[in-house]
Design a protein around this motif. Structure first.
Motif, PDB file in Angstrom:
ATOM      1  N   GLY A   1       0.801  -1.207   0.000  1.00  0.00           N
ATOM      2  CA  GLY A   1       0.000   0.000   0.000  1.00  0.00           C
ATOM      3  C   GLY A   1       0.835   1.258   0.000  1.00  0.00           C
ATOM      4  N   SER A   2       0.139   2.386   0.075  1.00  0.00           N
ATOM      5  CA  SER A   2       0.798   3.687   0.015  1.00  0.00           C
ATOM      6  C   SER A   2       0.305   4.612   1.117  1.00  0.00           C
TER       7      SER A   2
ATOM      8  N   ARG B   1       1.046   8.952   2.398  1.00  0.00           N
ATOM      9  CA  ARG B   1       1.766  10.201   2.228  1.00  0.00           C
ATOM     10  C   ARG B   1       1.863  10.913   3.567  1.00  0.00           C
TER      11      ARG B   1
ATOM     12  N   ARG C   1      10.815   3.771  -4.247  1.00  0.00           N
ATOM     13  CA  ARG C   1       9.520   3.589  -3.601  1.00  0.00           C
ATOM     14  C   ARG C   1       9.028   4.855  -2.907  1.00  0.00           C
ATOM     15  N   PHE C   2       9.949   5.606  -2.323  1.00  0.00           N
ATOM     16  CA  PHE C   2       9.593   6.820  -1.590  1.00  0.00           C
ATOM     17  C   PHE C   2      10.013   8.052  -2.376  1.00  0.00           C
ATOM     18  N   THR C   3       9.253   9.124  -2.226  1.00  0.00           N
ATOM     19  CA  THR C   3       9.578  10.390  -2.857  1.00  0.00           C
ATOM     20  C   THR C   3       9.393  11.524  -1.859  1.00  0.00           C
TER      21      THR C   3
ATOM     22  N   GLN D   1       6.021  10.737   0.072  1.00  0.00           N
ATOM     23  CA  GLN D   1       5.122   9.797  -0.562  1.00  0.00           C
ATOM     24  C   GLN D   1       5.751   8.418  -0.479  1.00  0.00           C
ATOM     25  N   MET D   2       5.059   7.487   0.131  1.00  0.00           N
ATOM     26  CA  MET D   2       5.578   6.146   0.345  1.00  0.00           C
ATOM     27  C   MET D   2       4.712   5.154  -0.416  1.00  0.00           C
ATOM     28  N   ASN D   3       5.301   4.503  -1.389  1.00  0.00           N
ATOM     29  CA  ASN D   3       4.606   3.506  -2.191  1.00  0.00           C
ATOM     30  C   ASN D   3       5.238   2.136  -1.986  1.00  0.00           C
ATOM     31  N   SER D   4       4.509   1.116  -2.369  1.00  0.00           N
ATOM     32  CA  SER D   4       4.998  -0.265  -2.260  1.00  0.00           C
ATOM     33  C   SER D   4       5.556  -0.547  -0.879  1.00  0.00           C
ATOM     34  N   LEU D   5       4.794  -0.192   0.122  1.00  0.00           N
ATOM     35  CA  LEU D   5       5.261  -0.328   1.498  1.00  0.00           C
ATOM     36  C   LEU D   5       5.475  -1.786   1.878  1.00  0.00           C
TER      37      LEU D   5
END
Length: 115
Positions: free
Chosen positions: A16-17, A19, A66-68, A81-85
């Protein structure tokens, strides 16, 4: 004098993601270098990402791709922004500001990633 407040933490499933936001207030003439750190139970606090006053970014190898990290200077706010946690991302995340006279820290926000 700066005050940092993190928000956006919570519980998410693996993949999941989320922010995170870090709102800065106080005597801010321009955004200083900012960063996100995290600390998992039993581990030392580690750098996650940084963003310079000019917008240059750096990331820990564990979160690259994964993170921005980003910021909105007009709002004095930094985002992560955290994706593919992953479960190993579970930690308390802290916002950091490397101002001219001192370093400021937020109180942290907990991110828990379930398997």
């Amino acid at each position: 004098q700066m005050h940092l407040v993190e928000s956006g933490g919570g519980l998410v499933q693996s993949g999941g993601s989320l922010r995170l936001s870090c709102a800065a207030s106080g005597s801010i003439f321009s955004m200083p270098p900012m960063g996100w750190y995290r600390q998992a139970p039993g581990k030392q606090r580690e750098l996650v990402a940084t963003i310079s006053s000019g917008g240059s970014t750096n990331y820990a190898d564990s979160v690259k791709g994964r993170f921005t990290i980003s910021k909105d200077n007009a709002k004095n706010t930094v985002y992560l922004q955290m994706n593919s946690l992953k479960p190993e991302d579970t930690a308390v995340y802290y916002c950091n500001a490397d101002a001219y006279a001192r370093v400021y820290w937020g109180k942290g926000t907990l991110i828990t990633v379930s398997s």
